[in-house]
Design a protein around this motif. Structure first.
Motif, short mmCIF file in Angstrom:
data_model
loop_
_atom_site.label_atom_id
_atom_site.label_comp_id
_atom_site.label_asym_id
_atom_site.label_seq_id
_atom_site.Cartn_x
_atom_site.Cartn_y
_atom_site.Cartn_z
N ASP A 1 0.78 -8.17 6.82
CA ASP A 1 1.09 -7.09 7.76
C ASP A 1 1.67 -5.87 7.03
O ASP A 1 2.40 -6.01 6.05
CB ASP A 1 2.10 -7.57 8.80
CG ASP A 1 1.48 -8.53 9.80
OD1 ASP A 1 0.53 -9.22 9.44
OD2 ASP A 1 1.97 -8.61 10.94
N VAL A 2 1.34 -4.71 7.55
CA VAL A 2 1.93 -3.47 7.04
C VAL A 2 3.17 -3.16 7.87
O VAL A 2 3.11 -3.10 9.10
CB VAL A 2 0.94 -2.30 7.13
CG1 VAL A 2 1.59 -1.01 6.66
CG2 VAL A 2 -0.30 -2.60 6.29
N VAL A 3 4.30 -3.00 7.21
CA VAL A 3 5.56 -2.75 7.90
C VAL A 3 6.18 -1.47 7.34
O VAL A 3 5.84 -1.03 6.24
CB VAL A 3 6.54 -3.92 7.72
CG1 VAL A 3 5.99 -5.18 8.38
CG2 VAL A 3 6.84 -4.17 6.25
N PRO A 4 7.08 -0.83 8.09
CA PRO A 4 7.78 0.33 7.53
C PRO A 4 8.57 -0.06 6.28
O PRO A 4 8.90 -1.23 6.08
CB PRO A 4 8.71 0.76 8.68
CG PRO A 4 8.11 0.17 9.91
CD PRO A 4 7.47 -1.10 9.49
N VAL A 5 8.87 0.93 5.46
CA VAL A 5 9.67 0.69 4.26
C VAL A 5 11.03 1.34 4.48
O VAL A 5 11.19 2.55 4.35
CB VAL A 5 8.98 1.26 3.01
CG1 VAL A 5 9.85 1.07 1.78
CG2 VAL A 5 7.62 0.60 2.80
N ASN A 6 11.99 0.53 4.85
CA ASN A 6 13.35 1.04 5.05
C ASN A 6 14.34 -0.12 5.00
O ASN A 6 13.95 -1.29 4.85
CB ASN A 6 13.47 1.84 6.35
CG ASN A 6 13.12 1.02 7.58
OD1 ASN A 6 13.54 -0.13 7.72
ND2 ASN A 6 12.37 1.62 8.50
#
Length: 589
Positions: A309-314
């Motif tokens: 899955d692509v998730v936000p980077v934070n």
């Protein structure tokens, strides 16, 4: 407008996310277009990000993982520790490996964003690899340094360089007295400060438009959404625990191959991934040690590379990854005066590789193969005097050499990847490099049949040749992957090994060591062969049409297609499907 107790709807959340990402991109473009050294304005070895006043990474746009994934919160919290009173107009220079930074060559500029009431709201972080950081040799990285003193790099533990927007000249003069190309360094630093000031202006304007209360509400909502996305991604993964090991070449006093290990445990019920890097050697008496921030970044990068899955980077996503480190470990928390000169490259690449390959052990469809190693001789640090510019002294860092992409469960290795730790870095433009430095590039090509073969293949290796023009040049490099290649995953094959040599004026070709400092004379050529990425899955499971396309594009020969991928081609280069089916059935039986 939303108040502090009022939730933002999805549209407003998306709009503000794009606004903040656009601020980071403006910072990025400012630095990219105004920096003076090629390592920044050509190779793009830098990152910009926004960190909350509570020391959590908020927005990073297209940044380099090793620079921003594990360290901003360590850096900004240290800034507040040593400067408890922050004022608008402050700017700080920070590169201390022992206080949250990556390595000494990455100079970071920190600018606190202060509202009209004097409240610290955000911190803007700009980090860039400078061409010269004061090392005892003309290179920003020094593998053989037994400690930070022998390394010689200038260390700035969050030192104020601007107050009320005015330069603190003492620090600048100290740097210029030790930097080999002081005007180049000053130009790069001012570009970094300028990028941070652009971010400060934009954030203050955004706050004036929407109000600080809405930005506070946004941060809370965006982090909640991001963490929820990561929880969902982890719950799709198989539960389990797996370990992986890779080997770094003998290097800088380490006479045998250096094993590097990681253990990864996925707990879908808790929605937590644990990465344990503690089972590794103690800190080494050379530059091959990670800092705390780079060790965390390696674990986080390997995890985010390895989940489908692509998730936000934070920071909210990072909360779901537990990273276990120990003090005085080469992949952990170094103690002063340990040298961490190569903390963003050689051990970092190997560390990311074992994390993502350990994930691959848990099941097909997750994890990745290993990426190629750093840094081939075509990516050497070069220095000398440029006769075209009245003998002006220069130090530059090339990024011509690597093609390091690792295969994933869904795609071939990215041929433009400089290294897996460097993410969005660019390969140098030959024309720009030839304009910047007195040298000429003769060869820059991919090598057929050098990929890590697999269902999805790793990137191909790169062959580079260059020679000085008019003046001798000193080339300093340190190449991993001469003895131990990037390994494949789930039946994928390993990538190619690196090598390097020099062609003398006589035409004689001389083999060169994996790490060295060599003077190359005009009419001589430095010849570099990089590593390549490992493959994912058995090669005879690769789509035959993809193999035919690889042959057509020159990445693979027809002989390799037949012998390794079990794909037969006819005289027109098309797949002979009957013969291919027979070959693959015979191989499996």
């Amino acid at each position: 407008m939303s108040g502090p107790d009022q939730k933002l709807d999805g549209v407003r959340l998306a709009v503000l996310t794009n606004r903040l990402e656009s601020i980071v991109r403006k910072m990025t473009n400012t630095l990219f277009r105004t920096a003076r050294s090629g390592v920044i304005n050509t190779a793009r070895d830098f990152s910009c990000c926004i960190v909350t006043g509570g020391d959590e990474l908020l927005a990073a746009a297209e940044s380099i993982p090793i620079l921003i994934a594990g360290g901003p919160e360590l850096v900004t919290s240290y800034m507040k520790e040593v400067h408890p009173v922050l004022r608008r107009g402050d700017a700080f220079l920070h590169n201390s490996p022992y206080h949250g930074s990556s390595h000494a060559a990455d100079h970071g500029v920190l600018v606190p964003v202060i509202d009209d009431d004097g409240v610290h709201r955000f911190t803007l972080v700009v980090k860039a690899h400078v061409a010269d950081c004061g090392n005892s040799i003309p290179s920003s990285m020094m593998p053989g340094a037994r400690d930070v003193y022998e390394e010689g790099a200038l260390i700035f533990p969050c030192v104020r360089i601007q107050q009320e927007y005015a330069e603190v000249g003492d620090v600048m003069r100290m740097c210029e007295a030790r930097i080999r190309a002081p005007e180049l360094w000053r130009g790069d630093l001012m570009a970094m400060v300028g990028a941070a000031r652009v971010g400060e202006r934009e954030l203050l304007e955004l706050a004036e438009e929407v109000g600080w209360a809405e930005l506070d509400a946004y941060v809370e909502e965006w982090f909640a959404y991001s963490e929820e996305r990561m929880v969902e991604a982890i719950r799709k993964l198989p539960a389990g625990r797996a370990s992986a090991e890779t080997t770094h070449d003998p290097f800088a006093g380490v006479t045998e191959g250096l094993p590097i290990r990681a253990t990864v445990e996925v707990d879908p019920e808790r929605a937590v991934i644990t990465v344990d890097l503690r089972d590794n050697p103690d800190c080494l008496p050379n530059g091959m040690n990670l800092t705390e921030s780079t060790a965390r970044a390696c674990a986080l990068t390997g995890v985010l590379n390895g989940i489908p899955d692509v998730v936000p980077v934070n920071a909210a996503v990072f909360r779901r990854v537990e990273v276990l480190l120990r003090e005085n470990c080469m992949l952990g928390i170094p103690l002063h005066p340990t040298s961490c000169s190569l903390a963003t490259t050689h051990p970092a690449i190997r560390a990311i590789n074992v994390v993502q390959r350990a994930l691959a052990e848990l099941g097909d469809g997750i994890g990745m193969a290993e990426s190629g190693s750093a840094i081939a001789a075509g990516g050497a640090a070069i220095s000398g005097f440029d006769a075209r510019r009245q003998g002006e002294r220069f130090v530059g860092l090339l990024f011509l050499a690597n093609s390091a992409g690792a295969a994933s469960p869904f795609a071939d290795g990215w041929i433009g990847a400089s290294s897996i730790s460097a993410g969005m870095m660019y390969t140098d433009s030959v024309e720009v490099d030839e304009a910047l430095y007195p040298f000429r590039v003769w060869v820059n090509r991919f090598i057929p049949d050098s990929e890590g073969a697999g269902r999805f293949r790793g990137s191909s290796a790169r062959h580079v040749e260059w020679s000085p023009v008019g003046v001798p040049l000193t080339a300093v490099w340190m190449s991993d992957g001469n003895e131990y290649p990037a390994l494949g995953a789930r039946g994928g094959l390993a990538g190619a090994l690196a090598s390097q040599r020099v062609r003398r004026r006589s035409g004689e070709i001389e083999e060169l060591p994996a790490a060295g400092a060599v003077v190359i004379e005009p009419e001589e050529r430095l010849i570099s062969f990089s590593t390549s990425g490992g493959g994912y899955g058995p090669p005879d499971e690769r789509d035959p049409d993809r193999v035919a396309l690889d042959v057509s594009d020159g990445y693979v020969t027809a002989e390799q297609a037949l012998a390794v991928y079990r794909v037969a081609l006819d005289g027109d280069g098309l797949v002979d499907r009957v013969r291919t089916a027979e070959l693959r059935a015979g191989a499996r039986s």
